[in-house]
Design a protein around this motif. Structure first.
Motif, PDB file in Angstrom:
ATOM      1  N   GLY A 123     -37.709  44.859  30.325  1.00 59.29           N
ATOM      2  CA  GLY A 123     -37.266  46.229  30.472  1.00 59.29           C
ATOM      3  C   GLY A 123     -37.447  47.052  29.222  1.00 59.29           C
ATOM      4  N   GLY A 124     -38.670  47.228  28.781  1.00 62.69           N
ATOM      5  CA  GLY A 124     -38.837  48.051  27.592  1.00 62.69           C
ATOM      6  C   GLY A 124     -40.161  48.787  27.616  1.00 62.69           C
ATOM      7  N   PHE A 125     -40.677  48.993  28.786  1.00 59.56           N
ATOM      8  CA  PHE A 125     -42.006  49.571  28.893  1.00 59.56           C
ATOM      9  C   PHE A 125     -42.087  50.947  28.254  1.00 59.56           C
ATOM     10  N   LEU A 150     -40.650  43.109  21.087  1.00 57.83           N
ATOM     11  CA  LEU A 150     -39.413  42.624  21.697  1.00 57.83           C
ATOM     12  C   LEU A 150     -38.630  41.696  20.775  1.00 57.83           C
ATOM     13  N   LEU A 151     -39.312  41.109  19.825  1.00 61.35           N
ATOM     14  CA  LEU A 151     -38.602  40.217  18.902  1.00 61.35           C
ATOM     15  C   LEU A 151     -38.048  40.972  17.700  1.00 61.35           C
ATOM     16  N   TYR A 152     -38.859  41.826  17.120  1.00 66.84           N
ATOM     17  CA  TYR A 152     -38.497  42.378  15.808  1.00 66.84           C
ATOM     18  C   TYR A 152     -37.957  43.798  15.806  1.00 66.84           C
ATOM     19  N   GLU A 153     -38.303  44.595  16.803  1.00 69.82           N
ATOM     20  CA  GLU A 153     -38.108  46.027  16.660  1.00 69.82           C
ATOM     21  C   GLU A 153     -36.639  46.444  16.669  1.00 69.82           C
ATOM     22  N   ALA A 154     -36.123  46.760  15.513  1.00 67.08           N
ATOM     23  CA  ALA A 154     -34.712  47.111  15.395  1.00 67.08           C
ATOM     24  C   ALA A 154     -34.379  48.418  16.108  1.00 67.08           C
ATOM     25  N   GLN A 155     -35.390  49.275  16.268  1.00 68.49           N
ATOM     26  CA  GLN A 155     -35.149  50.565  16.892  1.00 68.49           C
ATOM     27  C   GLN A 155     -34.941  50.453  18.410  1.00 68.49           C
ATOM     28  N   TYR A 156     -35.467  49.343  18.980  1.00 68.96           N
ATOM     29  CA  TYR A 156     -35.345  49.190  20.430  1.00 68.96           C
ATOM     30  C   TYR A 156     -34.115  48.322  20.754  1.00 68.96           C
ATOM     31  N   PRO A 157     -33.142  48.877  21.480  1.00 69.32           N
ATOM     32  CA  PRO A 157     -31.866  48.166  21.639  1.00 69.32           C
ATOM     33  C   PRO A 157     -31.965  46.860  22.416  1.00 69.32           C
ATOM     34  N   GLY A 158     -33.068  46.677  23.161  1.00 69.51           N
ATOM     35  CA  GLY A 158     -33.177  45.447  23.926  1.00 69.51           C
ATOM     36  C   GLY A 158     -33.889  44.337  23.175  1.00 69.51           C
TER      37      GLY A 158
END
Lengths: 540, 358, 291
Positions: B244-246, B266-274
């Motif tokens: 769920g991050g498209f 999906l592993l590292y991105e601190a800006q993306y809450p998921g």
């Protein structure tokens, strides 16, 4: 006179006191205003409110399970009758004083039974009767409860005889339940029938949880710090779990189960995320038998092993105290008026219903002869279980009951049948009819005895029935105690708080474009509110 | 607060999030399935092997099936009466989708997760807000309404959509109505650790070691030749769908999704809450709020180290180890963190059987 | 007589257990014909001992071992001096109907367990009806019970109901006592359950006497149980008289009393609870040495 559809056919049962109509047929003064309002609203409004009530109760889960005619169990909204029961300030004063007196005596009795036994030595209550009660708790012999209070929470059942006088039908000083319905009923009534409250001064009940917490804190053995109070529930499967959760929430205390509590040395703790935390007062909502498997029933896995030791050491208060059941036993009930005289040297304010112990052969024979007129109750049951009502029994049932009594007379008591008073009740068609009611006021004993005004009024919804238990077709009513006097100032705004409009999204500063006013040389007509100052200046 | 209650809250959070991510994952698998990426040649697995991607139905089952059981769950294996996927032949949509969606017998299904969450919330009605309880209650009731066969035949999209919305409603109500106290922290912690765990598991299944090696950073620029690229892009899309991050990915990177960049996102991105990292940071915040002495709390310390490590890896991406290795280590660490949380906050609540001596 | 009594129980658990909480009733009482000179209790693992006297006056020691452990040893050592009780004079049936007697007896007159309609029970009850006096009835009970029941270990459990004991016609001292209590109470005689130690091999005759004669004053025994019945006296208030239905006679100076209650459950030597795996093994012994 009430020559209207509201109470058409309102037929008061023979020999009963009716709380709506005086013997002359006119409404009693203290309910006249309420009847006026109901009449103005009309039956349709009452029915409509009833439907709203059922919907709301189902949504909020204020329900109980009943077995349908097909045997399946399903949730039903708790039947709250929409017509409040109204008590005058004068009536309430008698009840309040009478209960406070009775509870002081019962508390003294519990203390006495487990210590000096003075009432036994004085020959008032036989020792053999006390030790034969299943609720007599030998493990707490000699333990004095913190603060000397044993009956912290009590709910005595009161009824009103044909003469209108109040009598105590049963005492309950173990774990009385029902207070949550009192509070929920009031809340529901203010929402469903706000019109009824207009112009009435009904004394509030909402402070019960605060009073309860105060009482529980008052007995806590924690001189040095803020005491920790917990409510101990047997768990979600208990029929009164709703109330346990409700009270814990209202008091803001932890709702614990046995596995949350632990005794180390002689101190009780609860298991928290930060380790063990000392507990000072336990408001327990389960029977003595399940408190401590070392002291009571060894097969009970619900208990906290060692809790009685902590209690003996005085490091924890348990409310109600262990062993209070000996005071509300139905055979002991017979002696309560004597207890009041013995411990308080006062005359009882509230009477007992005449009760007969059956161990005496002569009295027993007399009772058996009048079995068809009397009520027989097993001494160690509660909640209406096993109650035998003579006038409603068949010949065969009478015979069977007589055999039971002859076999073990000490397990039963006989009582005169009380014709419960009737109160106006909505019967499903929007109109009112008289239905039998009782009253369970709730008293708290901490530093002093406090009783919330009113209590739980239970009503038998079936015509003619005197069984008010909700499991057997009973409902409840909001119970009003009217405040003294009539002067009643409408609470206004406190001074200094002028009405203010809430802020609004301001228009763009300076507003839109306007054509410049032509300078007609005639002088100004008055002050103008600007868009940036929405409240404006009031024109003079 | 009571250790028992804290543990219930923690698992309530886990159950709700597990329901949501199971639904997302199934949605993603359907997406890939319909797009032709999953079961094209799935019988022997060759097409998948070539693409190096395993967002298969069996993969989904592997992710869920290997989850440790929640308290109150019947057992570790999701399949009642069915052998684990490694033993049986390849399972497909017809078996797995119903099993993991509406099967009340299977403890791993979405319905079972929601059912457990609702039962926990019932005993926690005084701790969570009334709205949250009502939301879960009607969530469960609405799922019970669905006709399983019909829903899955006509496309399960609406079912998964509802699950996602209801879960979002629950967390939204938490934001709006729940006191910011210890109870909320444990509920939050449960939701966050489950989210990190689910995403990690998903990534580990979707990006096996070989695939990650083969597709270095340079992919997407010079190798526009093969038909595999379209398939790979479909796989990457499915992966995003499954987590769920498209949309977030597109806004952040503004290029076509490729597997490794999606994985890194999906592993590292601190800006993306998921993302795993964002979930771990939120988990740390929750524990720091709940703990009286967070500076000496083993799970908090370990979390701090793991987060710092992820940050470092993100920066040194080019010279760092393969993504799969990072994923594996993060997963191991997360398992230890879960154990330390249990030890520090709930162990005291563990109740063994009582016995009597005469 | 003077005795050294050593009560030793060793519980072994299959795996670690915790929160092992127990209440012990093993400390001999001090009565008119028995004096406790010394008592020590050692626990392994060590634990704080909480003492109190229960409702019936029995001394109780409670303790808990909270840390994980695999073995619990309870080692109690007591020194006791006993003397024979004065012979009861006894008097007629009339007195047990008097208020004073019934008041003194109260809860020991109430049945704790019954087997209504059981033929053996009815038979025994009618046999006692013929007794000349309450004292005779008590002595008769002590004769009748071992005559009709077999002493057999393992036939019953600590909580076997009376009906079960009557059905199988066998039991241990505890069951004999429960039957005796039922018979006496049914006849209006107040009777109570006594827990204690007996200097003899209670079930195979005079081994102790033999051992004593052979210069071996130590014997291995079990905890024992007998009856105290409230017997009206000719010229004084009713007196509690000990009678032992397992050994056919009045209790004497070889009986060392711990305490009494309405029935076994009021005076169990140990009552406890722990958390951990279900199985444990118990080695228990009581050694009495005549000094």
């Amino acid at each position: 006179m009430l020559a209207d559809t509201l109470i058409d056919g309102y037929a008061i049962p023979e020999g009963c006191y009716d709380e709506l109509l005086a013997p002359g047929g006119e409404p009693r003064a203290h309910v006249a205003a309420m009847v006026q309002t109901l009449r103005r609203m009309g039956p349709q409004a009452l029915l409509e409110a009833g439907r709203r009530r059922d919907t709301i109760f189902m949504q909020q889960g204020i329900t109980f399970e009943v077995a349908g005619s097909d045997g399946a169990r399903r949730d039903r909204p708790f039947p709250l009758d929409l017509v409040p029961r109204v008590l005058t300030a004068g009536e309430w004063t008698v009840i309040k004083r009478g209960l406070a007196q009775r509870i002081r005596a019962l508390n003294a009795f519990v203390d006495d039974v487990y210590h000096a036994r003075e009432i036994v030595r004085a020959g008032v209550v036989p020792w053999s009767l006390i030790v034969s009660r299943p609720s007599f708790a030998r493990p707490v012999h000699g333990i004095r409860a913190p603060g000397g209070v044993y009956t912290h929470v009590s709910g005595c059942d009161l009824v009103r005889g044909g003469d209108g006088g109040w009598r105590v039908l049963e005492d309950n000083v173990r774990t009385p339940s029902g207070i949550s319905y009192v509070l929920e009923n009031r809340l529901a009534m203010t929402r469903l029938m706000p019109e009824l409250f207009a112009g009435q001064r009904v004394r509030p009940v909402e402070n019960y949880p605060s009073l309860l917490l105060e009482a529980l804190q008052a007995v806590a053995p924690a001189p040095e710090s803020e005491p920790t109070v917990v409510l101990w529930t047997p768990g979600p499967l208990n029929s009164a779990y709703f109330e346990h959760a409700f009270l814990a929430r209202e008091m803001g205390i932890e709702l614990v189960e046995a596995s949350d509590l632990v005794v180390r040395d002689a101190t009780c703790y609860m298991r928290t995320t930060a380790g063990l935390e000392r507990v000072h007062t336990i408001y327990r909502r389960l029977d003595d038998d399940f408190i401590d498997p070392l002291a009571f029933r060894a097969d009970s896995m619900l208990g906290v092993p060692g809790l009685v030791r902590a209690y003996r050491a005085g490091s924890v208060a348990i409310a109600n105290a262990i062993g209070t059941g000996v005071a509300d036993d139905k055979a002991i009930y017979h002696y309560v008026p004597e207890m009041i005289r013995f411990y308080l040297t006062e005359e009882p304010i509230l009477e007992n219903v005449p009760t007969y112990l059956l161990s005496d052969p002569k009295l027993r024979a007399w009772v058996l002869g009048r079995l068809h007129e009397l009520v027989i109750k097993p001494t160690s049951e509660s909640g209406g279980k096993g109650v035998f009502i003579g006038p409603q029994a068949s010949a065969a049932e009478l015979e069977r009951e007589a055999t039971l009594i002859e076999a073990e007379p000490e397990l039963f008591i006989a009582q005169e049948l009380v014709h419960l008073s009737t109160a106006p009740t909505e019967t499903g068609d929007g109109r009112l009819a008289p239905r039998h009611v009782d009253l369970r006021p709730f008293a708290l004993f901490g530093e002093e005895i406090r009783i919330v005004p009113g209590g739980l009024t239970r009503v038998a919804l079936e015509q003619g029935s005197m069984i008010v238990n909700s499991s057997q077709g009973g409902g409840s009513k909001d119970t009003w105690v009217l405040a003294d006097g009539d002067t009643h100032a409408e609470p206004g705004l406190p001074p200094g708080l002028a009405a203010r409009e809430p802020p609004r999204l301001p228009d763009v500063r300076f507003g839109g474009w306007h054509g410049q006013a032509q300078q007609q040389q005639q002088g100004r007509r008055g002050a103008v509110a600007t868009a940036a100052d929405p409240l404006g200046q009031r024109p003079a | 607060m009571l250790a028992r209650i804290a543990q219930e809250l923690y698992w309530l959070g886990r159950d709700v999030t597990r329901a949501e991510h199971t639904a997302r994952m199934l949605d993603g698998a359907f997406h890939a399935d319909v797009a032709g990426g999953v079961e094209a040649g799935g019988a022997d697995g060759s097409a998948l092997a070539r693409a190096g991607i395993a967002l298969s139905w069996a993969g989904v089952l592997a992710v869920i099936g290997a989850k440790p059981p929640a308290p109150g769950e019947a057992g570790a294996l999701p399949v009642a009466g069915t052998a684990p996927p490694s033993v049986a032949g390849p399972l497909g949509r017809a078996e797995i989708a119903p099993l993991l969606t509406l099967d009340t017998e299977s403890p791993a299904s979405v319905v079972s997760c929601v059912h457990r969450a609702r039962e926990r919330a019932r005993t926690l009605r005084d701790v969570v807000s009334a709205e949250m309880w009502e939301a879960l209650n009607s969530f469960y009731l609405s799922l019970a309404r669905y006709d399983l066969e019909a829903a899955l035949a006509t496309g399960p999209y609406s079912v998964y959509q509802e699950v996602k919305e209801r879960c979002a409603l629950f967390w939204g109500l938490l934001e709006k109505t729940m006191l910011r106290d210890e109870a909320r922290s444990f509920l939050d912690a449960g939701g966050r650790i489950e989210e990190a765990d689910m995403v990690l598991r998903m990534l580990r299944v979707a990006i096996p070691a070989a695939a990650a090696e083969g597709q270095g950073e340079g992919e997407g620029e010079g190798e526009g030749e093969s038909e595999g690229e379209a398939a790979r892009e479909a796989e990457a899309l499915a992966l995003l769908q499954a987590v769920g991050g498209f949309q977030a990915f597109r806004r952040h990177l503004r290029r076509a999704p490729a597997l490794s960049s999606v994985g890194r996102f999906l592993l590292y991105e601190a800006q993306y809450p998921g993302s795993v990292r964002a979930s771990l940071e939120a988990l740390r915040d929750a524990l720091e709020t709940a703990d009286r002495a967070p500076r000496s709390a083993p799970p908090v310390l370990r979390l701090g180290r793991l987060i710092a490590e992820l940050e470092l890896q993100q920066r040194m991406a080019a010279v760092s180890e393969p993504l799969a290795a990072s994923l594996a280590r993060a997963a191991d660490e997360l398992e230890l963190i879960d154990r330390e949380i249990d030890e520090r906050y709930f162990a005291v609540a563990a109740v063994a059987a009582l016995h009597f001596e005469r | 007589m003077q005795f050294a009594i050593r009560y030793l129980s060793r519980y072994r658990y299959e795996a670690d257990v915790a929160d092992n909480i127990n209440a012990l009733r093993v400390r001999p009482a001090s009565t008119s014909c028995q004096r406790l000179d010394d008592f020590t209790l050692r626990l392994t693992p060590d634990a704080r001992q909480h003492r109190h006297e229960d409702y019936f006056g029995t001394d109780v020691v409670e303790f808990e071992v909270t840390r994980p452990h695999r073995e619990l040893i309870i080692d109690a050592l007591a020194h006791v001096t006993t003397e024979p009780a004065p012979a009861p004079s006894g008097s007629g049936w009339a007195q047990i109907a008097e208020d004073g007697y019934r008041e003194a007896g109260t809860e020991f007159l109430m049945q704790t367990d019954d087997a209504p309609g059981h033929t053996l029970l009815a038979e025994l009850r009618s046999a006692i009806d013929d007794a000349a006096s309450p004292l005779d009835a008590v002595l008769l009970v002590a004769e009748l019970i071992p005559g009709r029941l077999d002493y057999r270990k393992g036939a019953t459990y600590v909580d076997s109901p009376l009906a079960h004991v009557l059905d199988i016609g066998a039991g241990v001292c505890q069951d004999f006592v429960h039957l005796g209590l039922n018979l006496l109470r049914a006849r209006g005689i107040a009777a109570r359950y006594v827990s204690g130690y007996l200097y003899t091999h209670s079930h195979n005759g005079d081994a102790a006497a033999g051992a004593h004669a052979a210069g071996q004053p130590s014997v291995e025994v079990d905890t024992h149980a007998w009856i105290e019945a409230l017997i009206p006296q000719a010229d004084e208030r009713p007196r509690w008289v000990g009678v032992d239905p397992t050994n056919r006679g009045l209790a004497g100076e070889r009986h060392v009393k711990i305490g009494h209650g309405r029935h076994y459950a009021d005076v169990p030597p140990i009552r406890g609870i722990y958390r951990g795996p279900a199985r444990s093994t118990l080695e228990a012994s009581v050694t009495m040495t005549a000094l």
